[in-house]
Design an enzyme around this catalytic site. Structure first.
Site, PDB file in Angstrom:
ATOM      1  N   ALA A 102       0.868  -1.176   0.000  1.00 29.42           N
ATOM      2  CA  ALA A 102       0.000   0.000   0.000  1.00 29.42           C
ATOM      3  C   ALA A 102       0.905   1.227   0.000  1.00 29.42           C
ATOM      4  O   ALA A 102       2.053   1.177   0.453  1.00 29.42           O
ATOM      5  CB  ALA A 102      -0.893  -0.030   1.222  1.00 29.42           C
ATOM      6  N   GLY A 112       0.596  -5.002   0.969  1.00 26.89           N
ATOM      7  CA  GLY A 112      -0.615  -5.090   0.144  1.00 26.89           C
ATOM      8  C   GLY A 112      -0.362  -5.756  -1.201  1.00 26.89           C
ATOM      9  O   GLY A 112      -1.290  -6.295  -1.815  1.00 26.89           O
ATOM     10  N   GLU A 171      -0.627  -9.298  -0.662  1.00 24.77           N
ATOM     11  CA  GLU A 171      -2.050  -9.563  -0.418  1.00 24.77           C
ATOM     12  C   GLU A 171      -2.855  -9.581  -1.721  1.00 24.77           C
ATOM     13  O   GLU A 171      -3.775 -10.391  -1.866  1.00 24.77           O
ATOM     14  CB  GLU A 171      -2.590  -8.513   0.552  1.00 24.77           C
ATOM     15  CG  GLU A 171      -1.926  -8.634   1.911  1.00 24.77           C
ATOM     16  CD  GLU A 171      -2.314  -7.526   2.869  1.00 24.77           C
ATOM     17  OE1 GLU A 171      -1.795  -6.407   2.723  1.00 24.77           O
ATOM     18  OE2 GLU A 171      -3.143  -7.764   3.742  1.00 24.77           O
ATOM     19  N   GLU A 176       4.625  -5.170   7.182  1.00 24.86           N
ATOM     20  CA  GLU A 176       3.861  -4.108   7.841  1.00 24.86           C
ATOM     21  C   GLU A 176       4.339  -3.815   9.262  1.00 24.86           C
ATOM     22  O   GLU A 176       4.244  -2.673   9.723  1.00 24.86           O
ATOM     23  CB  GLU A 176       2.365  -4.464   7.867  1.00 24.86           C
ATOM     24  CG  GLU A 176       1.669  -4.346   6.526  1.00 24.86           C
ATOM     25  CD  GLU A 176       1.711  -5.612   5.682  1.00 24.86           C
ATOM     26  OE1 GLU A 176       2.508  -6.523   5.980  1.00 24.86           O
ATOM     27  OE2 GLU A 176       0.942  -5.685   4.718  1.00 24.86           O
TER      28      GLU A 176
HETATM   29  N1  CO8 Z   1       4.508   3.256  -0.767  1.00 23.26           N
HETATM   30  C1  CO8 Z   1       4.912   4.431  -1.302  1.00 23.26           C
HETATM   31  N2  CO8 Z   1       6.055   4.574  -1.993  1.00 23.26           N
HETATM   32  C2  CO8 Z   1       6.854   3.498  -2.154  1.00 23.26           C
HETATM   33  C3  CO8 Z   1       6.506   2.247  -1.642  1.00 23.26           C
HETATM   34  C4  CO8 Z   1       5.265   2.142  -0.915  1.00 23.26           C
HETATM   35  N3  CO8 Z   1       4.831   0.990  -0.402  1.00 23.26           N
HETATM   36  N4  CO8 Z   1       7.479   1.382  -1.934  1.00 23.26           N
HETATM   37  C5  CO8 Z   1       8.404   2.059  -2.648  1.00 23.26           C
HETATM   38  N5  CO8 Z   1       8.024   3.351  -2.783  1.00 23.26           N
HETATM   39  C6  CO8 Z   1       8.741   4.414  -3.473  1.00 23.26           C
HETATM   40  C7  CO8 Z   1       9.961   4.883  -2.706  1.00 23.26           C
HETATM   41  O1  CO8 Z   1       9.592   5.828  -1.722  1.00 23.26           O
HETATM   42  C8  CO8 Z   1      10.797   5.474  -3.806  1.00 23.26           C
HETATM   43  O2  CO8 Z   1      10.305   6.753  -4.115  1.00 23.26           O
HETATM   44  P1  CO8 Z   1      11.386   7.969  -4.442  1.00 23.26           P
HETATM   45  O3  CO8 Z   1      12.069   7.521  -5.706  1.00 23.26           O
HETATM   46  O4  CO8 Z   1      10.493   9.156  -4.626  1.00 23.26           O
HETATM   47  O5  CO8 Z   1      12.287   8.024  -3.277  1.00 23.26           O
HETATM   48  C9  CO8 Z   1      10.497   4.578  -5.013  1.00 23.26           C
HETATM   49  O6  CO8 Z   1       9.274   3.899  -4.683  1.00 23.26           O
HETATM   50  C10 CO8 Z   1      11.560   3.533  -5.250  1.00 23.26           C
HETATM   51  O7  CO8 Z   1      11.754   2.810  -4.042  1.00 23.26           O
HETATM   52  P2  CO8 Z   1      13.197   2.609  -3.333  1.00 23.26           P
HETATM   53  O8  CO8 Z   1      14.119   3.713  -3.723  1.00 23.26           O
HETATM   54  O9  CO8 Z   1      12.948   2.388  -1.875  1.00 23.26           O
HETATM   55  O10 CO8 Z   1      13.664   1.282  -4.055  1.00 23.26           O
HETATM   56  P3  CO8 Z   1      14.671   0.180  -3.462  1.00 23.26           P
HETATM   57  O11 CO8 Z   1      14.965  -0.737  -4.595  1.00 23.26           O
HETATM   58  O12 CO8 Z   1      15.791   0.806  -2.756  1.00 23.26           O
HETATM   59  O13 CO8 Z   1      13.795  -0.605  -2.360  1.00 23.26           O
HETATM   60  C11 CO8 Z   1      11.854  -1.737  -1.517  1.00 23.26           C
HETATM   61  C12 CO8 Z   1      12.689  -1.347  -2.756  1.00 23.26           C
HETATM   62  C13 CO8 Z   1      12.619  -2.719  -0.628  1.00 23.26           C
HETATM   63  C14 CO8 Z   1      10.588  -2.410  -2.034  1.00 23.26           C
HETATM   64  C15 CO8 Z   1      11.513  -0.475  -0.697  1.00 23.26           C
HETATM   65  O14 CO8 Z   1      10.964   0.508  -1.597  1.00 23.26           O
HETATM   66  C16 CO8 Z   1      10.514  -0.690   0.377  1.00 23.26           C
HETATM   67  O15 CO8 Z   1      10.839  -1.196   1.444  1.00 23.26           O
HETATM   68  N6  CO8 Z   1       9.239  -0.287   0.161  1.00 23.26           N
HETATM   69  C17 CO8 Z   1       8.182  -0.389   1.129  1.00 23.26           C
HETATM   70  C18 CO8 Z   1       7.720  -1.811   1.292  1.00 23.26           C
HETATM   71  C19 CO8 Z   1       6.666  -1.920   2.348  1.00 23.26           C
HETATM   72  O16 CO8 Z   1       6.879  -1.672   3.521  1.00 23.26           O
HETATM   73  N7  CO8 Z   1       5.429  -2.329   1.953  1.00 23.26           N
HETATM   74  C20 CO8 Z   1       4.333  -2.504   2.854  1.00 23.26           C
HETATM   75  C21 CO8 Z   1       3.527  -1.247   2.937  1.00 23.26           C
HETATM   76  S1  CO8 Z   1       2.248  -1.339   4.186  1.00 23.26           S
HETATM   77  C22 CO8 Z   1       1.011  -2.218   3.430  1.00 23.26           C
HETATM   78  O17 CO8 Z   1       1.100  -2.631   2.312  1.00 23.26           O
HETATM   79  C23 CO8 Z   1      -0.220  -2.426   4.248  1.00 23.26           C
HETATM   80  C24 CO8 Z   1      -1.385  -2.957   3.426  1.00 23.26           C
HETATM   81  C25 CO8 Z   1      -2.633  -2.939   4.238  1.00 23.26           C
HETATM   82  C26 CO8 Z   1      -3.881  -2.306   3.723  1.00 23.26           C
HETATM   83  C27 CO8 Z   1      -4.106  -2.309   2.222  1.00 23.26           C
HETATM   84  C28 CO8 Z   1      -5.530  -1.947   1.918  1.00 23.26           C
HETATM   85  C29 CO8 Z   1      -5.798  -1.870   0.416  1.00 23.26           C
END
Ligand code: CO8
Length: 262
Positions: free
Chosen positions: A68, A113, A116, A136
């Protein structure tokens, strides 16, 4: 077919509809607009008899869905979070209730998500570079889009507990080992592999496919006795269809069946 969604690319590959989440700059993170677009795209599929299956994937080389959208969730109050989770759950129900199969073609990160959404599909094919996880807990929350419950049912309680409590990210081969995904294929071939399987299924008796999907999904939540009753009734009902007559007559005449979905 409506194909001009803000956050999706939609195209038909024969009888199979390929739905690509298209926010590669944020690794295809799910904001409320993506959930709304996915719901609209799959409502169309539910209403379109020409579609025999669907595949969901993510745009770009790196990610299926990285979860998400954390920026969109950061300031949510509990009521907004509940509404967001309910919309996600409704989308999961929509996929389960579709008469055609939905296959997740996981081409990279399937986190939070994203894992999921993949779990809400009927089954998952993964690129060898795919990564799965429910991270999460790193953000102070839990899965909110069916992750705890579908993961539990897919891989068992202990594996689901380890993933949801540790936030560990696992590779495709480990996802295959624990039964989270059905197949791992070379990177770049996962969409093709999923479309190929969906095409094979689209050639089968449509009523039988819909019935098998419904009985399996519903039966998974029932005790064995009532689940077996569900199967008996569904099996018997198909003997009122032209497809059953055609399928069996075609076998006996040693010719391919021409199913009509009637
Ligand atoms: N949300 C928003 N932005 C994101 C997300 C995300 N989940 N994941 C990546 N991005 C963005 C980054 O902020 C970055 O943006 P910018 O270039 O502006 O800085 C861009 O995508 C590229 O990401 P990274 O530079 O971080 O890329 P890396 O290769 O270094 O890392 C990762 C990749 C490991 C995937 C890393 O981006 C990461 O950890 N992302 C978050 C993963 C995460 O925690 N996901 C779970 C989110 S919580 C959730 O999903 C709850 C769901 C429950 C309810 C859903 C109801 C529909």
């Amino acid at each position: 077919m409506q194909s001009n969604f803000e956050t999706l690319l939609v195209e038909d590959r024969g009888q199979v509809r390929l739905v690509t989440i298209n926010r590669p700059k944020v690794l295809n993170a799910l904001n409320p607009q993506v959930i709304a677009d996915l719901t609209a795209a799959f409502t169309q599929i539910a209403e379109d008899r020409s579609v025999g299956g669907a595949v969901i994937t993510g745009a770009g080389e790196k990610s299926f869905i990285a979860g998400a959208d954390i920026a969109a969730m950061a300031e949510m109050a509990p009521e907004q979070a509940k509404h967001f989770a309910q919309k996600g759950h409704a989308f999961g129900e929509l996929l389960a209730n579709l008469r055609v199969p939905v296959i997740a073609a996981v081409n990279g990160f399937a986190l939070g998500g994203g894992c999921e959404v993949a779990l809400a599909c009927d089954f998952i094919y993964a690129s060898e570079k795919a990564k799965f996880g429910q991270p999460e807990v790193n953000l102070g929350v839990i899965p909110g889009f069916g992750g705890t419950q579908r993961l539990l049912r897919r891989v068992g309680l202990a594996q689901a507990l380890e993933l949801c409590l540790s936030g560990a990210i696992i590779r495709a081969d480990e996802a295959l080992r624990i039964g989270l995904c059905n197949r791992v294929v070379p990177h770049g071939e996962v969409v093709e592999a999923a479309v190929k399987t969906a095409t094979v299924i689209a050639g089968k008796g449509p009523l039988a496919v819909a019935s098998a999907k419904r009985v399996l999904h519903r039966g998974a939540d029932l005790a064995l006795g009532p689940a077996n009753e569900l199967e008996i009734d569904a099996f018997a009902q198909l003997f009122a269809s032209q497809d059953q007559r055609e399928g069996m007559a075609a076998f006996l005449a040693k010719r391919p069946a021409a199913f009509k979905g009637e």
